[in-house]
Write a protein that holds these residues in place. Structure first.
Motif, PDB file in Angstrom:
ATOM      1  N   LYS A  17       6.537  -1.758 -13.796  1.00  0.00           N
ATOM      2  CA  LYS A  17       5.107  -2.010 -13.938  1.00  0.00           C
ATOM      3  C   LYS A  17       4.810  -3.511 -13.914  1.00  0.00           C
ATOM      4  O   LYS A  17       3.890  -3.963 -13.222  1.00  0.00           O
ATOM      5  CB  LYS A  17       4.603  -1.390 -15.248  1.00  0.00           C
ATOM      6  CG  LYS A  17       3.104  -1.521 -15.441  1.00  0.00           C
ATOM      7  CD  LYS A  17       2.666  -0.826 -16.730  1.00  0.00           C
ATOM      8  CE  LYS A  17       1.161  -0.934 -16.908  1.00  0.00           C
ATOM      9  NZ  LYS A  17       0.705  -0.256 -18.160  1.00  0.00           N
ATOM     10  N   ASN A  20       5.426  -4.946 -10.380  1.00  0.00           N
ATOM     11  CA  ASN A  20       4.763  -4.245  -9.256  1.00  0.00           C
ATOM     12  C   ASN A  20       5.780  -3.820  -8.192  1.00  0.00           C
ATOM     13  O   ASN A  20       5.575  -4.016  -6.996  1.00  0.00           O
ATOM     14  CB  ASN A  20       3.694  -5.134  -8.606  1.00  0.00           C
ATOM     15  CG  ASN A  20       2.542  -5.414  -9.539  1.00  0.00           C
ATOM     16  OD1 ASN A  20       2.066  -4.512 -10.231  1.00  0.00           O
ATOM     17  ND2 ASN A  20       2.093  -6.662  -9.579  1.00  0.00           N
ATOM     18  N   ARG A  23       4.512  -1.559  -5.382  1.00  0.00           N
ATOM     19  CA  ARG A  23       3.310  -1.936  -4.637  1.00  0.00           C
ATOM     20  C   ARG A  23       3.688  -2.301  -3.200  1.00  0.00           C
ATOM     21  O   ARG A  23       4.643  -3.036  -2.964  1.00  0.00           O
ATOM     22  CB  ARG A  23       2.599  -3.099  -5.307  1.00  0.00           C
ATOM     23  CG  ARG A  23       1.261  -3.449  -4.650  1.00  0.00           C
ATOM     24  CD  ARG A  23       0.468  -4.437  -5.482  1.00  0.00           C
ATOM     25  NE  ARG A  23       0.016  -3.816  -6.727  1.00  0.00           N
ATOM     26  CZ  ARG A  23      -0.763  -4.418  -7.606  1.00  0.00           C
ATOM     27  NH1 ARG A  23      -1.172  -5.667  -7.382  1.00  0.00           N
ATOM     28  NH2 ARG A  23      -1.132  -3.795  -8.703  1.00  0.00           N
ATOM     29  N   LYS A  25       2.533  -3.607   0.764  1.00  0.00           N
ATOM     30  CA  LYS A  25       1.591  -4.296   1.649  1.00  0.00           C
ATOM     31  C   LYS A  25       2.094  -4.189   3.083  1.00  0.00           C
ATOM     32  O   LYS A  25       3.289  -3.997   3.322  1.00  0.00           O
ATOM     33  CB  LYS A  25       1.464  -5.765   1.243  1.00  0.00           C
ATOM     34  CG  LYS A  25       0.785  -5.977  -0.110  1.00  0.00           C
ATOM     35  CD  LYS A  25       0.641  -7.460  -0.412  1.00  0.00           C
ATOM     36  CE  LYS A  25      -0.056  -7.664  -1.761  1.00  0.00           C
ATOM     37  NZ  LYS A  25      -0.205  -9.110  -2.093  1.00  0.00           N
ATOM     38  N   PRO A  74       1.540   6.929  -1.834  1.00  0.00           N
ATOM     39  CA  PRO A  74       0.429   6.800  -2.788  1.00  0.00           C
ATOM     40  C   PRO A  74       0.172   8.089  -3.573  1.00  0.00           C
ATOM     41  O   PRO A  74       0.734   9.142  -3.287  1.00  0.00           O
ATOM     42  CB  PRO A  74      -0.750   6.492  -1.869  1.00  0.00           C
ATOM     43  CG  PRO A  74      -0.434   7.295  -0.623  1.00  0.00           C
ATOM     44  CD  PRO A  74       1.078   7.330  -0.503  1.00  0.00           C
ATOM     45  N   ASP A 118       2.671   4.124  -5.477  1.00  0.00           N
ATOM     46  CA  ASP A 118       1.954   2.850  -5.493  1.00  0.00           C
ATOM     47  C   ASP A 118       0.594   3.091  -6.150  1.00  0.00           C
ATOM     48  O   ASP A 118      -0.375   3.454  -5.497  1.00  0.00           O
ATOM     49  CB  ASP A 118       1.785   2.326  -4.065  1.00  0.00           C
ATOM     50  CG  ASP A 118       1.052   0.989  -4.014  1.00  0.00           C
ATOM     51  OD1 ASP A 118       0.644   0.502  -5.089  1.00  0.00           O
ATOM     52  OD2 ASP A 118       0.875   0.453  -2.911  1.00  0.00           O
ATOM     53  N   TRP A 119       0.525   2.879  -7.477  1.00  0.00           N
ATOM     54  CA  TRP A 119      -0.701   3.179  -8.224  1.00  0.00           C
ATOM     55  C   TRP A 119      -1.829   2.200  -7.922  1.00  0.00           C
ATOM     56  O   TRP A 119      -2.985   2.448  -8.302  1.00  0.00           O
ATOM     57  CB  TRP A 119      -0.418   3.208  -9.720  1.00  0.00           C
ATOM     58  CG  TRP A 119       0.365   4.411 -10.151  1.00  0.00           C
ATOM     59  CD1 TRP A 119       1.639   4.441 -10.621  1.00  0.00           C
ATOM     60  CD2 TRP A 119      -0.083   5.778 -10.170  1.00  0.00           C
ATOM     61  NE1 TRP A 119       2.028   5.726 -10.925  1.00  0.00           N
ATOM     62  CE2 TRP A 119       0.989   6.572 -10.660  1.00  0.00           C
ATOM     63  CE3 TRP A 119      -1.276   6.422  -9.815  1.00  0.00           C
ATOM     64  CZ2 TRP A 119       0.910   7.957 -10.802  1.00  0.00           C
ATOM     65  CZ3 TRP A 119      -1.365   7.792  -9.960  1.00  0.00           C
ATOM     66  CH2 TRP A 119      -0.286   8.547 -10.443  1.00  0.00           C
ATOM     67  N   SER A 120      -1.530   1.115  -7.232  1.00  0.00           N
ATOM     68  CA  SER A 120      -2.614   0.196  -6.861  1.00  0.00           C
ATOM     69  C   SER A 120      -3.539   0.829  -5.836  1.00  0.00           C
ATOM     70  O   SER A 120      -4.648   0.352  -5.610  1.00  0.00           O
ATOM     71  CB  SER A 120      -2.037  -1.114  -6.297  1.00  0.00           C
ATOM     72  OG  SER A 120      -1.450  -0.902  -5.019  1.00  0.00           O
ATOM     73  N   ARG A 121      -3.085   1.924  -5.223  1.00  0.00           N
ATOM     74  CA  ARG A 121      -3.902   2.633  -4.224  1.00  0.00           C
ATOM     75  C   ARG A 121      -4.480   3.933  -4.775  1.00  0.00           C
ATOM     76  O   ARG A 121      -4.955   4.770  -4.010  1.00  0.00           O
ATOM     77  CB  ARG A 121      -3.054   2.925  -2.981  1.00  0.00           C
ATOM     78  CG  ARG A 121      -2.593   1.667  -2.261  1.00  0.00           C
ATOM     79  CD  ARG A 121      -1.715   1.984  -1.069  1.00  0.00           C
ATOM     80  NE  ARG A 121      -1.191   0.777  -0.454  1.00  0.00           N
ATOM     81  CZ  ARG A 121      -1.630   0.253   0.693  1.00  0.00           C
ATOM     82  NH1 ARG A 121      -2.605   0.839   1.344  1.00  0.00           N
ATOM     83  NH2 ARG A 121      -1.091  -0.844   1.186  1.00  0.00           N
ATOM     84  N   LYS A 122      -4.412   4.118  -6.079  1.00  0.00           N
ATOM     85  CA  LYS A 122      -4.926   5.356  -6.687  1.00  0.00           C
ATOM     86  C   LYS A 122      -6.399   5.566  -6.350  1.00  0.00           C
ATOM     87  O   LYS A 122      -7.206   4.638  -6.403  1.00  0.00           O
ATOM     88  CB  LYS A 122      -4.759   5.326  -8.200  1.00  0.00           C
ATOM     89  CG  LYS A 122      -5.241   6.599  -8.896  1.00  0.00           C
ATOM     90  CD  LYS A 122      -5.112   6.501 -10.391  1.00  0.00           C
ATOM     91  CE  LYS A 122      -6.286   5.771 -11.013  1.00  0.00           C
ATOM     92  NZ  LYS A 122      -7.516   6.591 -11.025  1.00  0.00           N
ATOM     93  N   TYR A 547      -6.188   6.004   1.574  1.00  0.00           N
ATOM     94  CA  TYR A 547      -5.005   5.364   1.001  1.00  0.00           C
ATOM     95  C   TYR A 547      -4.563   4.148   1.827  1.00  0.00           C
ATOM     96  O   TYR A 547      -3.983   3.203   1.291  1.00  0.00           O
ATOM     97  CB  TYR A 547      -3.838   6.347   0.954  1.00  0.00           C
ATOM     98  CG  TYR A 547      -3.864   7.338  -0.186  1.00  0.00           C
ATOM     99  CD1 TYR A 547      -4.172   6.947  -1.484  1.00  0.00           C
ATOM    100  CD2 TYR A 547      -3.543   8.675   0.035  1.00  0.00           C
ATOM    101  CE1 TYR A 547      -4.170   7.858  -2.528  1.00  0.00           C
ATOM    102  CE2 TYR A 547      -3.541   9.595  -1.001  1.00  0.00           C
ATOM    103  CZ  TYR A 547      -3.860   9.182  -2.274  1.00  0.00           C
ATOM    104  OH  TYR A 547      -3.847  10.088  -3.304  1.00  0.00           O
TER     105      TYR A 547
END
Length: 919
Positions: A17, A20, A23, A25, A74, A118-122, A547
């Motif tokens: 966590k 990241n 995560r 890109k 995602p 990848d929870w940044s795209r939740k 996503y």
């Protein structure tokens, strides 16, 4: 040093966590997009059946990342729908709060088992910043029509331009109704008349249709929300009801939905379910002359029964019905007698072969979707026709003269087909109809246009307001139209409306371009907004696109992001999504492509359906209407024999699984309502029945992943769930066998430690050790690519056992091993990887490659049989082709000795198993 999984798992969750680690890109690496089917965040959280797909996808995602791919993996939530709304009604809580709590619970459970999402795209379908684009897409569908010539959706403006120029004589459009008019006439129509015509062409349109209505839930339900005439949610009765509903013209895409299946890698059963849902078939249509009216064309599914046609019914919105209504002034003619919502028109059609007069009725008796249909009544062979004809006494109007003798299926009383069986008669009739020009071949589809309205609260608001009855799209730059907060979510049965009609601020001001109070509605500048909401499948039909570009506030997906990710490479989920969800997602994707917003025709390249986790549920007997329970062995107890019902209870109430005993003290605490109940026992014991079935919350037989991870560790849970069997097959959960995996993890940890210390040496491995490792690398690579995760685990077990036996603790063997196993057991792998002195996560390393020259020269054992009888066993090099094996066995001394002068007839080879020589 003991493997303290609790401390290690806590440590690495915190690390992932903070850094990241998962995560993603866009970069220069080759992409891979893996996706799980959208889960619904229920209050009860995940059970181990859900985890099957998540763990499988995670193993493959981690593996592809180690292979150098940039992997998008995602997760989000399909958070609108009935369950949350019903829970809000029961508890008085706000659906927004319920959804937030449930999503957090799901996320925590998923994180605990080490899934690399990848929870940044939740995303959540109930988030206004997401459903803003769902609303935008609905408006685009509303403002589109389907051009049959180019086989694609186009802007409705193009169609209006054609109408203004030419009427619709040259319009090659997919429509539910084909009205003819001249261009000058179109220009003279008022707005309401124009919109009435456009509704027959729009891809999103309003139409009265018969739907599945649930009084208790107060909403329309889709077919897949119903089981045996009752709602899946709550088990409430379902009734047929005619309502004005929004529809999506999915039928326009029927042919493309079928063609697209050729470009999806999936199981035969999945393709079959899609084909059955769409239901393409080739049929013949025939023409009937109607005296003083014109002609009608209709499909006859069983041409061999053409001589049995006794009557014809038209739906009320068929264009001939409208002509007859106009001529006869039906709405005020008291001489016409309606029976079963049907009326005889006093008009007749002429049979295309016999020239007999066939009476015409107007009725909704046969029309489930109230389409512009013609129904051919053949009461001699059709039960529904027979019921209809008996109610209206049609026999007094016309008598069935031609029949098919059911006993031997021979068509009689017709010179055309006399003496033919049914199949031959069908061919003969079709040829005759085509030859005489009174019939033509057609392609039809079983799939209906999708009903898009829901009368519930918890759903996306439909961005439409009504201006003097005309549906108008709310300007897209004013989206999202946010769901208003109301106090009472319950649908009152007598209202028959969406609960949104109770909102005091749900009107559209055209001048101010915003939502205003209802009391301002004046039908001049302020108008009512649509009070129905969208179905669940609206938001779940395009989430895979979002996503790719989750933070884009200007559009749902940029060209740059789509060019990189393109579409989903691997889609994993349960078989229950094989029909409706998949049809709607593919339709939605094709529509967006037609209008130029995306490039891919199909959203998914490969689809895998995970199997089910099976578990024994617990069933007990209760006396209906009383607090009396009877031990299952006494089910024939005379006093209550016909008054018993089976009910499911929680599996935690079992005390001795092998004897099916219930802990009654625990039962009374678990169900306080029954603390004073009477229990009829068998020799002092209360027994239940155990039934092996799908793990389900409704069966109270679920196991929570939290409980297993807490007891054994997440790595043990992950490996055991995969070890149960192939991902696509159903598997039985048996916790007693999990100790085998627990011992394996303990042995694996022991390979790297001695006397509590990390003990890996730099000594070079032997050739045999290198060969064993290379063999393992090759096998794991092959099996992961074929999603045979259970087989991989077997190979790991065998390899670890061999290393322990050889007392091998060499770094060149153990370091590649931890890389290989890391997709399966990420926590223990990260910990060991750090002990090697590595500063970054093991996710940033690469999977080891095997060297061909170091592979073991494996032998394959074949049983050699002659005329089905075992004669000897021979081992062959695994690299040999079937032809070389065949040549070797025929030249084998033992073969020549057995055959001698006998003549060889055939040689059968079952690869890697048997060779059978026939003589």
């Amino acid at each position: 040093m003991e493997y303290n999984f609790k401390e290690i798992e806590k440590k690495w969750r915190k690390y992932w966590k903070k850094n990241n680690t998962f995560r993603i890109k866009e970069n220069q690496n080759k992409k891979y997009y893996i996706l799980n089917m959208f889960p619904y965040p229920s209050g009860s959280g995940l059970h181990i059946g859900h985890c099957l797909g998540y763990i499988s996808s995670d193993i493959y995602a981690r593996y592809k990342r180690l292979k150098g791919y940039n992997v998008l993996n995602p997760m989000g939530f399909d958070s609108f729908g009935l369950p949350t709304e019903q829970y809000a009604i029961q508890t008085g809580k706000n659906p927004y709060d319920i959804t937030y709590e449930n999503e957090k619970k799901y996320k925590d459970q998923i994180d605990n088992i080490g899934i690399s999402f990848d929870w940044s795209r939740k995303l959540s379908t109930s988030n206004p910043m997401y459903y803003r684009w769902t609303q935008w897409m609905f408006i685009q569908i509303f403002n589109s029509w389907y051009d049959l010539k180019d086989e694609k959706a186009k802007p409705i403006k193009n169609l209006i331009n054609e109408f203004e120029k030419n009427g619709n004589y040259k319009i090659n459009a997919y429509t539910s109704y084909n009205i003819k008019f001249h261009s000058e006439t179109w220009k003279n129509y008022n707005s309401l008349k124009k919109e009435t015509i456009l509704q027959y062409y729009r891809l999103a349109f309003l139409q009265k249709s018969i739907v599945n209505w649930c009084n208790e839930l107060g909403t329309v339900l889709a077919n897949d929300e119903i089981n045996n005439g009752k709602s899946i949610r709550g088990g409430h009765p379902i009734y047929k009801k005619k309502m004005l509903q929004w529809h999506i013209r999915t039928t326009a895409y029927s042919n493309r939905l079928i063609k697209g299946l050729n470009y999806i890698k999936c199981s035969k059963s999945l393709k079959k379910s899609q084909l059955n849902w769409i239901g393409k078939s080739k049929v013949i249509s025939i023409f009937f002359d109607i005296l003083n009216i014109g002609k009608i064309e209709t499909i006859i599914l069983y041409p061999e029964l053409i001589f049995g046609i006794t009557f014809i019914t038209l739906s009320k919105n068929h264009f001939i019905s409208k002509k007859i209504f106009y001529k006869k002034n039906f709405h005020i003619d008291n001489n016409l007698k309606f029976i079963e919502n049907s009326v005889f028109t006093n008009y007749y059609a002429i049979h295309p072969i016999t020239n007999e007069k066939i009476p015409i009725f107007i009725s909704d008796f046969f029309y489930i979707n109230n389409n512009n249909k013609v129904y051919l009544g053949i009461p001699g062979h059709d039960k529904i026709s027979k019921t209809f004809s008996s109610k209206l006494n049609i026999k007094t109007i016309n008598v069935l003269k031609y029949q098919i003798e059911k006993k031997n299926e021979v068509c009689i009383n017709s010179n055309l087909i006399n003496g033919l069986n049914r199949k031959e008669a069908k061919i003969k009739i079709i040829d005759f109809l085509l030859e005489k020009g009174i019939g033509k071949m057609k392609i039809i589809y079983k799939m209906y246009d999708a009903v898009f309205s829901r009368q519930r609260y918890w759903g996306e608001p439909i961005p439409i307001y009504f201006k003097k009855g005309i549906p108008i799209a709310i300007p897209t730059n004013k989206l999202p139209i946010i769901l208003p907060k109301i106090k009472n979510y319950h649908q009152k049965n007598k209202d028959k409306k969406s609960v949104l009609y109770r909102s005091k601020k749900w009107a559209w001001d055209e001048k101010k371009m915003k939502i205003v109070s209802n009391h301002l509605i004046d039908e001049i500048s302020v108008f009512p907004i649509e009070i129905n909401t969208m179905p669940c499948w609206a938001g779940s039909s395009w989430y895979f696109l979002r996503y790719m570009d989750i933070n884009n506030n200007y559009f749902f997906l940029s060209k740059e992001k789509e060019n990189y990710w393109k579409n989903v490479d691997l889609y994993i989920g349960g078989s229950e999504h094989n029909t409706g969800h998949l049809i709607y997602a593919r339709f939605w994707n094709k529509f967006l492509k037609d209008r130029g917003w995306i490039k891919s025709e199909e959203p998914f390249k490969k689809i895998i359906n995970q199997g089910m986790i099976l578990h024994h549920s617990v069933i007990i007997l209760k006396v209906i209407g009383k607090k009396i329970f009877i031990s299952y062995g006494l089910k024939n107890y005379k006093k209550y024999k016909f008054l018993l019902q089976e009910i499911y209870v929680d599996i935690s109430l079992i005390i001795e699984k092998e004897n099916n005993k219930i802990d009654l003290n625990k039962f009374k605490k678990f169900y306080p309502l029954f603390h004073d109940a009477t229990f009829i026992l068998e020799k002092g014991i209360f027994f239940c029945k155990r039934k092996l079935e799908k793990m389900s919350k409704s069966k109270y037989n679920v196991i929570k992943p939290d409980d297993i991870s807490e007891k054994y560790g997440a790595d043990v849970f992950r490996i055991y769930e995969m070890f149960l069997g192939p991902i696509t097959q159903s598997k039985i959960w048996d916790e007693e066998k999990i100790n085998g995996i627990k011992n394996f993890i303990k042995k694996f940890w022991g390979l790297y430690h001695e006397n509590g210390k990390f003990n890996v040496i730099k000594k070079n491995p032997t050739i045999n050790e290198l060969k064993l490792l290379n063999n393992l690398i090759k096998k794991i690579d092959e099996k992961i690519e074929s999603y045979s995760f259970n087989t991989c685990i077997s190979f790991f077990m065998i390899f670890v056992k061999k290393l322990i036996k050889m007392k091998c603790n060499k770094i060149k063997i153990l370091e590649p091993l931890v890389k290989l196993i890391s997709p399966f057991a990420p926590y223990i792998s990260e910990e060991i990887w750090r002990k090697f002195g590595k500063k970054r996560s093991i996710m940033y390393t690469s999977i080891p490659n095997f060297e061909s020259k170091l592979l073991l020269n494996n032998k394959i054992k074949y049983i050699i049989m002659f005329n089905g009888k075992l004669k000897f066993i021979e081992n062959f090099d695994s690299k040999l082709t079937i032809d070389k094996i065949k040549n070797n066995i025929l030249n084998h001394p033992k073969t020549k000795n057995i055959l001698k002068e006998k003549k060889l007839k055939k040689l059968i080879i079952i690869p890697k198993k048997i060779i059978n020589i026939l003589y």
